[in-house]
Scaffold this active site. Structure first.
Site, short mmCIF file in Angstrom:
data_model
loop_
_atom_site.label_atom_id
_atom_site.label_comp_id
_atom_site.label_asym_id
_atom_site.label_seq_id
_atom_site.Cartn_x
_atom_site.Cartn_y
_atom_site.Cartn_z
N CYS A 115 11.51 4.42 -4.36
CA CYS A 115 10.54 4.64 -3.30
C CYS A 115 10.83 3.72 -2.12
O CYS A 115 11.33 2.60 -2.31
CB CYS A 115 9.10 4.36 -3.78
SG CYS A 115 8.53 5.43 -5.11
N ASP A 116 10.47 4.19 -0.93
CA ASP A 116 10.56 3.32 0.24
C ASP A 116 9.53 3.77 1.26
O ASP A 116 9.29 4.97 1.42
CB ASP A 116 11.95 3.37 0.87
CG ASP A 116 12.12 2.30 1.94
OD1 ASP A 116 12.41 1.15 1.55
OD2 ASP A 116 11.93 2.60 3.13
N SER A 117 8.91 2.80 1.94
CA SER A 117 7.85 3.10 2.89
C SER A 117 8.17 2.55 4.28
O SER A 117 8.73 1.46 4.41
CB SER A 117 6.52 2.48 2.41
OG SER A 117 6.14 2.98 1.15
N GLY B 70 9.00 7.67 1.00
CA GLY B 70 9.97 8.55 0.36
C GLY B 70 10.01 8.31 -1.13
O GLY B 70 9.89 7.17 -1.60
#
Length: 222
Positions: free
Chosen positions: A78-80, A115
């Site tokens: 995950c990435d924000s 994501g």
């Protein structure tokens, strides 16, 4: 169920907030930090950036795993990032950067994109998508900004704020899934699991009294 095996989830993230969110949802992941250099990806679209970074994180961890034939292993990356006023905000560079961001964001809105990339290691299949939530920032004072930045919390998170910590008091609300703002959307995770012919209930665990052991409740086909 005959010929069934345990399902294991590996979270490719050092974020305690993501792990806490999963734990509260009945999922106890293993954690393996990817070590991906986030500066290597450059794009003008926040959605593309967070998804590519999520993909790179998941793939980096997959490359370090040695899956057991006695379990089915999934890796979640995950990435924000925050899209605000035509710019992409990841983690602020320093306190001055965090203060400057908050002076711009207060009283306005941005979109937090997270994501998600879910890889089934054994079957070599992948499901991925971006979750997006509108964030409405409160019209906070200069003193509140200074005090918040001094805590150090904004320096460790995308957009220089959190919803599940001290920063939650400085938001007027969100339009969408709050989990996206924390860094992981459970509804989206459920849909990604469905694309891999799995159910989120297959990941549920039961923690014994006192938290000493974790027993898997679900099993899946190998």
């Amino acid at each position: 169920m005959p010929n069934s095996i345990p399902l294991r989830l590996v979270l490719a993230s050092a974020s305690p907030a993501r792990r806490k969110l999963l734990h509260a949802a009945g999922i106890e992941p293993d954690v393996l930090v990817s070590g991906v250099d986030e500066s290597q990806v450059v794009t003008e679209r926040a959605e593309d950036l967070c998804l590519e970074l999520a993909r790179l994180k998941a793939q980096a961890v997959v490359g370090r795993l040695r899956p057991s034939p006695d379990e089915r292993t999934l890796v979640l990356g995950c990435d924000s990032v925050l899209a605000f006023d035509g710019e992409i905000f990841g983690k602020p560079a320093d306190e001055a950067d965090a203060v400057a961001r908050w002076e711009r964001m207060r009283g306005r809105s941005g979109v937090l994109h997270t994501g998600h990339c879910l890889i089934d290691v054994v079957h070599e299949s992948r499901a991925e998508a971006v979750a997006s939530t509108i964030v409405r920032f409160a019209d906070v004072s200069d003193d509140e900004i200074a005090a918040y930045v001094a805590t150090g919390e904004p320096l460790a998170v995308a957009g220089a704020f959190t919803i599940d910590g001290l920063g939650g008091a400085f938001l007027d609300g969100v339009d969408g899934d709050p989990g996206t703002v924390i860094g992981l959307s459970l509804p989206l995770l459920r849909r990604l699991l469905g694309e891999l012919d799995l159910r989120i209930i297959d990941l549920w665990t039961k923690v014994a009294a006192g938290g000493q052991t974790v027993e898997a409740l679900g099993t899946v086909q190998p």
